[in-house]
Structure formats: structure tokens, C-alpha cells
Design an enzyme around this catalytic site. Structure first.
Site, PDB file in Angstrom:
ATOM      1  N   GLU A   1      -9.393  -3.838   1.751  1.00  0.00           N
ATOM      2  CA  GLU A   1      -8.152  -2.979   0.957  1.00  0.00           C
ATOM      3  C   GLU A   1      -7.107  -4.155   0.537  1.00  0.00           C
ATOM      4  O   GLU A   1      -6.642  -3.868  -0.359  1.00  0.00           O
ATOM      5  CB  GLU A   1      -7.617  -1.701   1.763  1.00  0.00           C
TER       6      GLU A   1
ATOM      7  N   ARG B   1      -7.759  13.887  13.158  1.00  0.00           N
ATOM      8  CA  ARG B   1      -7.509  14.884  12.267  1.00  0.00           C
ATOM      9  C   ARG B   1      -8.740  15.929  12.061  1.00  0.00           C
ATOM     10  O   ARG B   1      -9.861  15.342  12.119  1.00  0.00           O
ATOM     11  CB  ARG B   1      -7.460  14.309  10.894  1.00  0.00           C
TER      12      ARG B   1
ATOM     13  N   ARG C   1       0.955  -1.424   0.043  1.00  0.00           N
ATOM     14  CA  ARG C   1      -0.085   0.090  -0.048  1.00  0.00           C
ATOM     15  C   ARG C   1       1.019   1.268  -0.171  1.00  0.00           C
ATOM     16  O   ARG C   1       1.750   1.282   0.775  1.00  0.00           O
ATOM     17  CB  ARG C   1      -0.981   0.103   1.184  1.00  0.00           C
TER      18      ARG C   1
END
Ligand code: AMP
Length: 394
Positions: free
Chosen positions: A379, A241, A93
Site C-alpha cells: 500500500e 471486528r 493514507r
């Protein structure tokens, strides 16, 4: 001997891995796990496909296990697991592929050098993603490696969706909206037709609600807009975040508080979001279980921002046929899904409370004009598929 593909996802303090057997065109998970707590209190855990523990190890604080030591430990562990396999390659990734890499790519020293140029675009992720690639290119050059990107899937976004309203020279130099979580969205796009062929061919908003969170508008399975932009800090508030913030706030903090780029980076990546607003935790489970008003405020703000982004992405699509929840919060929190669905009533979504409480996959009522789904993302499998495709073509 069967073929196998190893998937690596290297972060600042962890390396996650998954090993897939490649038999008769099907990729089946053999085992997976991670080494976490690198440089502090490292621990290794590997499980088989059914979740049974295969191997565990903890290192003492003085041992300072880093990425290189972690890879060596992983290699020792995998030696046994790979006894009956031929390792056809390793898929990594990589968060940023810039404009150049619109699809996965076979790695070489030249490609690695090109990917290193994107480090300033993703300084908290890209260097760690690239570290094991470099080590393997040097230490085991005979092993085929492939980079799979979080940005590639969004290169189908129309020009307008990629553009900031800044001078053209900056846009041409690469200051534009890239979008992230592309491997997750591509996986969801690849399985949606099994659940809802009409939605897969139509207009869908996918909500990837994990520790990092974003939303993506899919038109016929192609990404046309997303909430993340130049970096993975834009859009929704996340665990730590801040999500979208008026850039004027950052100028104010520089002028009035004397904060420099590093202090602002820490603020917007590590001290904000659910953690910053609540002052309690970045973990949604903790906040949902808390009676503290600040925990409630953090969850309310998170949902308010999702509601607004959903309207924005539905507008970008010119209508909506389906929404899909995925990742840690999206897959597991019926309470968050129920509130997002209630907020989306105006879009024609009628939830099924029972199906939502059960976890789906379909969580909308039969009479709902817009269907709603909870679908686990994968993923790692997406990376394994892409890696196999690149290796078959090279
Ligand atoms: P991810 O980054 O996809 O692993 O997602 C991590 C996030 O999922 C964390 O904020 C967890 O609190 C959240 N999460 C996992 N399980 C649940 C759950 N049952 N309810 C609420 N949040 C959850």
C-alpha cells in the site's frame, strides 16, 4: 540531487512511514518504520530497505508522546535520511474520500475541510489520518501533500453494488456501500498482469486478509464489488471486528441490554471477530497454534465466512478466473490458504500443496481451471506512486 517521496499512514496510536527515492521513473524504498504506542508506551523503530535497524527510541510512560511529538521526532530522524534528497512531497493514507474524491488529491486547507466532513463516516480512522496533514499545512505549508484514499478504487462499482435497499433520500445523502482497502487492491491489480495476464484482464477475487480483512471482485482490473460497505466493519470477521451482522442484533442490544452507540461501537470494532469468538486472541498465529476448541471455532467461522463471500463475489463477477491472497494472513499462512483453496474446489480451483507451502506466488496446480496466487501487497508504494502522479500533474 535525487527526489524523494515520504508516505505517512497515521492511526490512533501509531504513525507509519516509508521514504521512497524517485530515480529515473522508479520508486525505491530507502527506509521505513513507525512510532507505535502513542500516548501510552511510545517506541520508534526505523529500518533500511534491507531490514537493518537504522534508529530506535523508547519514551517513558510519563512523557505522553502524541501525534505532534511523533511527527517532530520523525522530522529530526528524516533530516539525516534526506540529506542527499529533495523532498518532492508527502503522500498520506486517508481512509475515506466519500463520493467526491474518486482519485488522489493535492491537499489544501479547502480540501482538508472537505475531508473533515467524512469524519462521521470513519470516526475511528479519519481524524487520525487527517491530524498530521493539518499539522503540516500549518507548520510547513511549503511542503506539497497528497491524500490517497482507501475508498477511491471502489468508485468503479456499478450503482447496484453500492446501494442499500433503503429509501432513496438516505442513499442520496451518502448512506451507501463505499468499500475499503482500495490501495491494497489497486496495487494487486497493478501487478497481477506480470503473473497472470489472462486473470488480470478477466475476473479475479482478491482476499486482503490482515488484521482488517475484506475481499474484492476485480473485472479487468476494476473493482466491481467488495465485502466492506458503509464502514470498514462489514463483510468478513476480522481480528476484533465482527464483519456482517444482522442489524436486528444491534436493535436488540439497544432495547434489551440498554447499549448505546458507543457501547455498540466498542463491541463490533474492538471486542468481536477472532478475539470475541475465541476469547483468546485476535492474532491468527496464536489461534492456529492453540488446542482450545474456542480457538478452532473462531478459525472455522472465519473460513466459513470467506467461503460464502467467495461464492457471492464469484456470482457478482459471473464466473472466476483467479483468486489472490494478500496481507498478513493471506501472505504468510499456508494453513489458512490451503483451507480456503480446499473450500473453493467447486469453483474449479486445484491447489498445489507444495507451491502453497513454499508461499507462491502461484499456488494452484498447472491443471487448475482457476489460478490461485499469494502476492504481497504494498500500500505504501501505491501511495508513493499516486503522490508522484498528482505532483507531476500539478
Ligand atoms: P496485517 O494487518 O496485514 O499486518 O496482518 C496482521 C495479521 O496477520 C495478524 O492476525 C497476524 O496474526 C497475521 N499473520 C502474520 N503472519 C502470520 C502467519 N505466519 N500465520 C498466520 N497469521 C499470520
Amino acid at each position: 540531487m535525487r527526489d524523494a517521496i515520504l508516505v505517512l499512514n497515521a492511526g490512533s496510536s501509531s504513525i507509519k512511514f516509508s521514504l521512497f527515492a524517485d530515480a529515473d521513473g522508479t520508486l525505491g524504498l530507502q527506509c521505513g518504520g513507525q512510532i507505535e504506542g502513542l500516548y501510552t508506551a511510545p517506541r520508534f523503530l526505523a529500518r533500511d530497505a534491507r531490514g537493518a535497524t537504522l534508529s530506535e527510541k523508547r519514551w517513558g510512560e510519563g512523557e505522553r508522546l502524541g501525534h505532534e511529538g511523533a511527527l517532530l521526532h520523525l522530522r529530526e530522524f528524516l533530516r539525516g535520511e534526506l540529506a542527499d534528497f529533495r523532498l518532492s512531497g508527502i503522500g498520506h493514507r486517508v481512509v475515506h474520500g466519500g463520493l467526491e474524491f474518486t482519485r488522489p488529491v493535492r491537499l489544501s486547507a479547502e480540501v482538508l475541510a472537505a475531508l473533515e466532513k467524512f469524519i462521521p463516516l470513519a470516526p475511528l480512522h479519519q481524524p487520525h489520518n487527517l491530524a498530521p496533514i493539518r499539522m503540516l499545512l500549518e507548520g510547513a505549508p511549503e511542503v506539497a501533500q497528497v491524500a490517497c484514499f482507501d475508498t477511491s478504487f471502489h468508485r468503479s462499482n456499478p450503482e447496484l453494488a453500492q446501494r442499500f435497499a433503503i429509501p432513496a433520500e438516505l442513499h442520496d445523502a451518502g448512506v451507501r456501500r463505499y468499500g475499503f482497502h482500495g490501495l491494497s487492491y489497486e496495487y494487486i491489480a497493478s501487478v497481477l498482469s506480470q503473473h497472470d495476464p489472462a486473470a488480470a484482464a478477466g475476473r479475479t477475487v482478491v482476499l486482503h486478509l490482515g488484521n482488517g480483512a475484506s475481499m474484492c471482485a476485480l473485472d479487468g482490473g476494476k473493482s466491481v464489488a467488495s465485502t466492506m460497505g458503509f464502514t470498514a466493519v462489514d463483510g468478513l470477521p476480522m481480528g476484533t471486528r465482527c464483519g456482517a451482522i444482522d442489524p436486528g442484533v444491534l436493535l436488540y442490544l439497544m432495547d434489551e441490554r440498554g447499549m448505546d452507540a458507543r457501547a455498540i461501537e466498542k463491541l463490533i470494532y474492538q471486542q468481536s471477530g477472532l478475539l470475541g469468538v475465541s476469547g483468546i486472541s485476535s492474532d491468527m498465529r496464536t489461534l492456529l497454534a492453540s488446542d482450545e476448541p474456542r480457538a478452532r471455532l473462531a478459525v472455522d467461522l472465519y473460513l466459513y465466512r470467506i467461503r460464502r463471500e467467495l461464492g457471492s463475489l464469484a456470482a457478482a463477477l459471473g464466473g472466476l478466473d483467479a483468486i489472490v491472497f494478500t496481507a498478513g494472513i493471506g501472505e504468510n499462512s499456508a494453513a489458512i490458504r490451503a483451507r480456503v483453496l480446499a473450500d473453493a474446489d467447486w469453483l474449479g480451483i486445484k491447489p498445489s500443496a507444495r507451491a502453497n507451502a513454499k508461499g507462491g506466488p502461484r499456488i494452484s496446480a498447472a491443471r487448475s481451471r482457476v489460478s490461485a496466487w499469494a502476492i504481497p501487497t504494498n500500500e505504501e508504494l501505491m501511495i508513493a506512486r499516486q503522490t508522484r502522479r498528482v505532483l507531476a500533474a500539478s
